[in-house]
Design a protein around this motif. Structure first.
Motif, short mmCIF file in Angstrom:
data_model
loop_
_atom_site.label_atom_id
_atom_site.label_comp_id
_atom_site.label_asym_id
_atom_site.label_seq_id
_atom_site.Cartn_x
_atom_site.Cartn_y
_atom_site.Cartn_z
N LEU A 146 13.17 4.37 0.03
CA LEU A 146 14.16 4.09 -1.02
C LEU A 146 13.51 3.33 -2.18
N GLU A 147 12.64 2.38 -1.85
CA GLU A 147 11.97 1.62 -2.91
C GLU A 147 11.12 2.53 -3.78
N VAL A 148 10.42 3.45 -3.15
CA VAL A 148 9.56 4.36 -3.89
C VAL A 148 10.38 5.29 -4.79
N VAL A 149 11.46 5.85 -4.25
CA VAL A 149 12.32 6.72 -5.05
C VAL A 149 12.91 5.93 -6.23
N ALA A 200 0.82 -1.21 0.00
CA ALA A 200 0.00 0.00 0.00
C ALA A 200 0.86 1.25 0.00
N ARG A 201 1.94 1.22 0.76
CA ARG A 201 2.84 2.38 0.80
C ARG A 201 3.38 2.71 -0.58
N VAL A 202 3.88 1.70 -1.24
CA VAL A 202 4.50 1.93 -2.55
C VAL A 202 3.45 2.36 -3.57
N ARG A 256 1.34 6.71 -6.93
CA ARG A 256 0.15 7.42 -7.42
C ARG A 256 0.29 8.92 -7.20
N LEU A 257 0.73 9.32 -6.01
CA LEU A 257 0.74 10.73 -5.65
C LEU A 257 1.99 11.45 -6.14
#
Length: 417
Positions: free
Chosen positions: A190-193, A128-130, A135-136
């Motif tokens: 870090l995963e999101v970036v 959910a975090r990723v 999305r945002l």
């Protein structure tokens, strides 16, 4: 400008401006779901007005001012307490075209980092975090995120809705954490970036193969993270990876936007400053004395390419070994697919094809277009042209990016003798 042309232009502007818009609004209303709704309202108004009035000189300023006015109108309608309303009004300065650039580079830039940490709060599941952050902050649609995760679009949509509700219900603060809490949430950030940079480096869908502004923003965030968490090796590993990969951005597309693959790029035009920054970050990671993690290993692979003056100078044996190490710390069929390419370059296409066929037999990556693309390339090198053509055509049918689809169809045409 026709309505269709205006719509495409507005969508392109939205891709660029929406993360900053949502971040700024979240700082105001302290509710990420409400912030996204307000931003979407501003987009709808733009879609109604701009085709007739023309695109403003500073569309970001226009969208921010419109969204803030909507926020105040909403508070009035909901009859929130005067104190809260006055607090919002004081913080809701109207951006002019003269000061918008300064605002975006300063406070709003910091808001993007706060927004990442907010959406990566441990009250949410990892998935959910990723999904929410992509999305945002990346402006990806639920369909694009679903393809990145290889799951159903409805599943991603449900994750995002539930995540926004949870953040609101738990009143998660809009801030960058410190100490142990920072370390706890750093991995997901870090995963999101990383995913944010990858989407800019190779867009999953649309008419453009690269989205440089998304890469630049991910790289900026990576540099900030390296400053606030200097003792975390993987922070420097990710920064190194992005610096080196970003050095090739200008050579990844031709004059008409067509993709240029790694082996065909003009290496003289690679950005040597970014390469030096990347190598320095990789060295800092190694100096911390811990085993290389997934980002550092990928950075080491990128460094092999960056240090090869010509394609023939590439140390494919070392790259194969690094992918072998990566597969042990981050086992996945995509890593195996990349390892297959490296093995083929180091030891011959037949050896790479054996790895690809093993991935296929396991039923992994059934909708991933790069699997048949790699298989087609290896078959082509083995002079199995008809089989290669079918693989390239299958890959093109799976590809969602129009530029990549054209490239794959061109490869299929090369197989016809």
């Amino acid at each position: 400008m026709s309505f269709s042309d205006a719509g495409r232009t507005i969508n392109a502007i939205w891709r660029i401006e929406s993360p900053k818009l949502i971040a700024g609004l979240t700082r105001m209303v302290r509710d990420v779901g409400l912030a996204e709704d307000l931003a979407q309202d501003a987009l709808v108004i733009a879609l109604e007005r701009w085709p007739e009035t023309g695109i403003p000189d500073n569309p970001g300023a226009w969208l921010m001012t419109t969204a803030k006015r909507r926020a105040i109108d909403l508070l009035r309608r909901n009859k929130l307490r005067d104190q809260k309303y006055e607090e919002l009004t004081r913080s809701a300065e109207w951006y002019t075209e003269e000061d918008m650039d300064r605002q975006l580079d300063g406070e709003i830039g910091d808001d993007l980092l706060r927004l990442i940490f907010m959406t990566c709060h441990p009250v949410l599941s990892q998935d959910a975090r990723v999904a929410l952050t992509l999305r945002l902050l990346c402006g990806l649609t639920t369909d694009e995120i679903a393809r990145a995760f290889l799951v159903a679009e409805a599943t991603i949509a449900q994750r995002i809705v539930r995540a926004k509700r949870t953040l609101s219900a738990k009143k998660v603060p809009f801030e960058v954490p410190v100490g142990a809490e920072l370390k706890e949430r750093l991995g997901t950030v870090l995963e999101v970036v990383y995913l944010m940079f990858n989407e800019g480096y190779s867009a999953t869908a649309g008419e453009h193969w690269v989205r440089p502004l998304l890469c630049q923003e991910a790289l900026r965030l990576g540099r900030v993270l390296a400053e606030i968490a200097p003792d975390e090796p993987e922070v420097h590993g990710l920064a190194a990876l992005m610096e080196i990969q970003a050095s090739r951005l200008k050579t990844r597309v031709g004059a008409d936007g067509e993709p240029i693959l790694l082996m065909d790029q003009n290496r003289a035009q690679w950005d040597r400053l970014l390469i030096r920054r990347g190598l320095a970050a990789l060295n800092r990671c190694r100096q911390l004395g811990k085993p290389l993690g997934p980002y550092a290993l990928q950075a080491a692979i990128a460094a092999c390419h960056a240090q090869a003056v010509t394609p023939a100078d590439t140390d494919w044996v070392r790259i194969s070994a690094l992918y072998e190490a990566l597969s042990r710390v981050l086992p996945s069929p995509i890593v195996e697919l990349n390892r297959a390419v490296a093995v083929a370059m180091a030891f011959g296409p037949l050896y790479g094809l054996q790895i690809v066929d093993a991935i296929t037999e396991e039923g992994a990556l059934p909708e991933y277009h790069l699997l048949p693309s790699v298989r087609g390339d290896l078959l082509f090198k083995l002079d199995r042209f008809e089989e290669a053509r079918l693989e390239f055509e299958r890959a093109a049918a799976l590809a969602k990016n129009s530029r990549e689809r054209d490239l794959l169809l061109a490869r299929a045409s090369e197989c016809i003798h």
